[in-house]
Motif scaffolding. Sequence first.
Motif, PDB file in Angstrom:
ATOM      1  N   ARG A  80       0.840  -1.195   0.000  1.00  0.00           N
ATOM      2  CA  ARG A  80       0.000   0.000   0.000  1.00  0.00           C
ATOM      3  C   ARG A  80       0.876   1.245   0.000  1.00  0.00           C
ATOM      4  O   ARG A  80       1.936   1.275   0.617  1.00  0.00           O
ATOM      5  N   GLU A  81       0.408   2.262  -0.694  1.00  0.00           N
ATOM      6  CA  GLU A  81       1.110   3.531  -0.703  1.00  0.00           C
ATOM      7  C   GLU A  81       0.919   4.227   0.643  1.00  0.00           C
ATOM      8  O   GLU A  81       0.018   3.884   1.408  1.00  0.00           O
TER       9      GLU A  81
ATOM     10  N   GLU B 196      -1.800  -6.310  -2.129  1.00  0.00           N
ATOM     11  CA  GLU B 196      -2.362  -6.843  -0.888  1.00  0.00           C
ATOM     12  C   GLU B 196      -3.066  -8.171  -1.141  1.00  0.00           C
ATOM     13  O   GLU B 196      -3.006  -9.087  -0.309  1.00  0.00           O
ATOM     14  N   ARG B 197      -3.712  -8.297  -2.284  1.00  0.00           N
ATOM     15  CA  ARG B 197      -4.335  -9.572  -2.629  1.00  0.00           C
ATOM     16  C   ARG B 197      -3.289 -10.686  -2.706  1.00  0.00           C
ATOM     17  O   ARG B 197      -3.534 -11.818  -2.294  1.00  0.00           O
ATOM     18  N   TRP B 198      -2.125 -10.322  -3.232  1.00  0.00           N
ATOM     19  CA  TRP B 198      -1.038 -11.298  -3.321  1.00  0.00           C
ATOM     20  C   TRP B 198      -0.582 -11.723  -1.929  1.00  0.00           C
ATOM     21  O   TRP B 198      -0.305 -12.908  -1.684  1.00  0.00           O
ATOM     22  N   LEU B 199      -0.543 -10.780  -0.999  1.00  0.00           N
ATOM     23  CA  LEU B 199      -0.183 -11.126   0.376  1.00  0.00           C
ATOM     24  C   LEU B 199      -1.188 -12.106   0.968  1.00  0.00           C
ATOM     25  O   LEU B 199      -0.809 -13.084   1.628  1.00  0.00           O
TER      26      LEU B 199
ATOM     27  N   ALA C 242       3.019 -10.689   8.485  1.00  0.00           N
ATOM     28  CA  ALA C 242       3.597  -9.534   9.179  1.00  0.00           C
ATOM     29  C   ALA C 242       3.355  -8.251   8.388  1.00  0.00           C
ATOM     30  O   ALA C 242       3.058  -7.197   8.963  1.00  0.00           O
ATOM     31  N   GLU C 243       3.479  -8.339   7.060  1.00  0.00           N
ATOM     32  CA  GLU C 243       3.226  -7.162   6.227  1.00  0.00           C
ATOM     33  C   GLU C 243       1.756  -6.757   6.294  1.00  0.00           C
ATOM     34  O   GLU C 243       1.429  -5.563   6.349  1.00  0.00           O
ATOM     35  N   LEU C 244       0.859  -7.730   6.314  1.00  0.00           N
ATOM     36  CA  LEU C 244      -0.564  -7.415   6.439  1.00  0.00           C
ATOM     37  C   LEU C 244      -0.860  -6.734   7.772  1.00  0.00           C
ATOM     38  O   LEU C 244      -1.678  -5.808   7.838  1.00  0.00           O
TER      39      LEU C 244
ATOM     40  N   ASP D 165      -2.397  -1.763  10.725  1.00  0.00           N
ATOM     41  CA  ASP D 165      -2.105  -0.652  11.632  1.00  0.00           C
ATOM     42  C   ASP D 165      -2.175   0.682  10.893  1.00  0.00           C
ATOM     43  O   ASP D 165      -2.693   1.673  11.422  1.00  0.00           O
ATOM     44  N   ASP D 166      -1.645   0.709   9.667  1.00  0.00           N
ATOM     45  CA  ASP D 166      -1.713   1.942   8.883  1.00  0.00           C
ATOM     46  C   ASP D 166      -3.162   2.301   8.552  1.00  0.00           C
ATOM     47  O   ASP D 166      -3.551   3.476   8.585  1.00  0.00           O
TER      48      ASP D 166
END
Length: 232
Positions: free
Chosen positions: A30-31, A49-52, A172-174, A179-180
């Motif tokens: 995400r930007e 994000e879909r890939w995540l 972890a990235e998700l 949080d963002d």
Amino acid sequence: MAIEAEGRHCTHCHEVDAKARIHRAVPTAREPLDQLSSPRELDEIGEDERWLWRLVAEADRVAAGAPPQPDPQQVTDAEERYALVRLAEERVLNRIRVTEGALARPGSWLRPAHRAALVRHLREDRSAAVATAVQRGRIEEALSRLRAIANAHAGYLTEHRIVLSAGRNARAELERIFDDLIDGYAKLSDPPAWFRFGLGYPPPPGAQPQWLAAARETLAQRRKLALEHPKW
């Protein structure tokens, strides 16, 4: 060229390349949120994000297919029982060796009563040795089964370590994305109803950690549902 050829066969370099492939498979999805200004933009799920989510789903599928893992306490208990029975068996065998040595001495015939007692003890110890050997064999067999199950589980995880590691990194990235997004929703002048009323934003004093955990879980469920049911 020789250096390059050597590098291609370096085990350390191979491990580094494998880790690099994992991290390349987990993009930043995400930007920066300061470029987003509306609930619609925050709700949008991009292809990265879909890939995540696909990486997480694949890791979950692989993890679910892992062979069962034995209860670590069962393994510990079996190992302790095995050590105890081995110790008991060794003590019995030592007594047998000592008694046989005493009976082998010619002087033992000069003390018939003592020799008879030694023979009786030897007979008892030999019976005990058979019993402890049987017990040891049973415990050893059970311990071997537990270890085989544990080895099969560990081998499966090792075989699929790339997929599982990519899934952990993606998760972890998700979580960072969540949080963002929570921060983004909180900064909206008019947060959506599910955020303001469903989660009770802003949280009461002292309840921020619990509120944040609930917000992450709710956001994850909403986005997963949106992926599974696009018209939701």
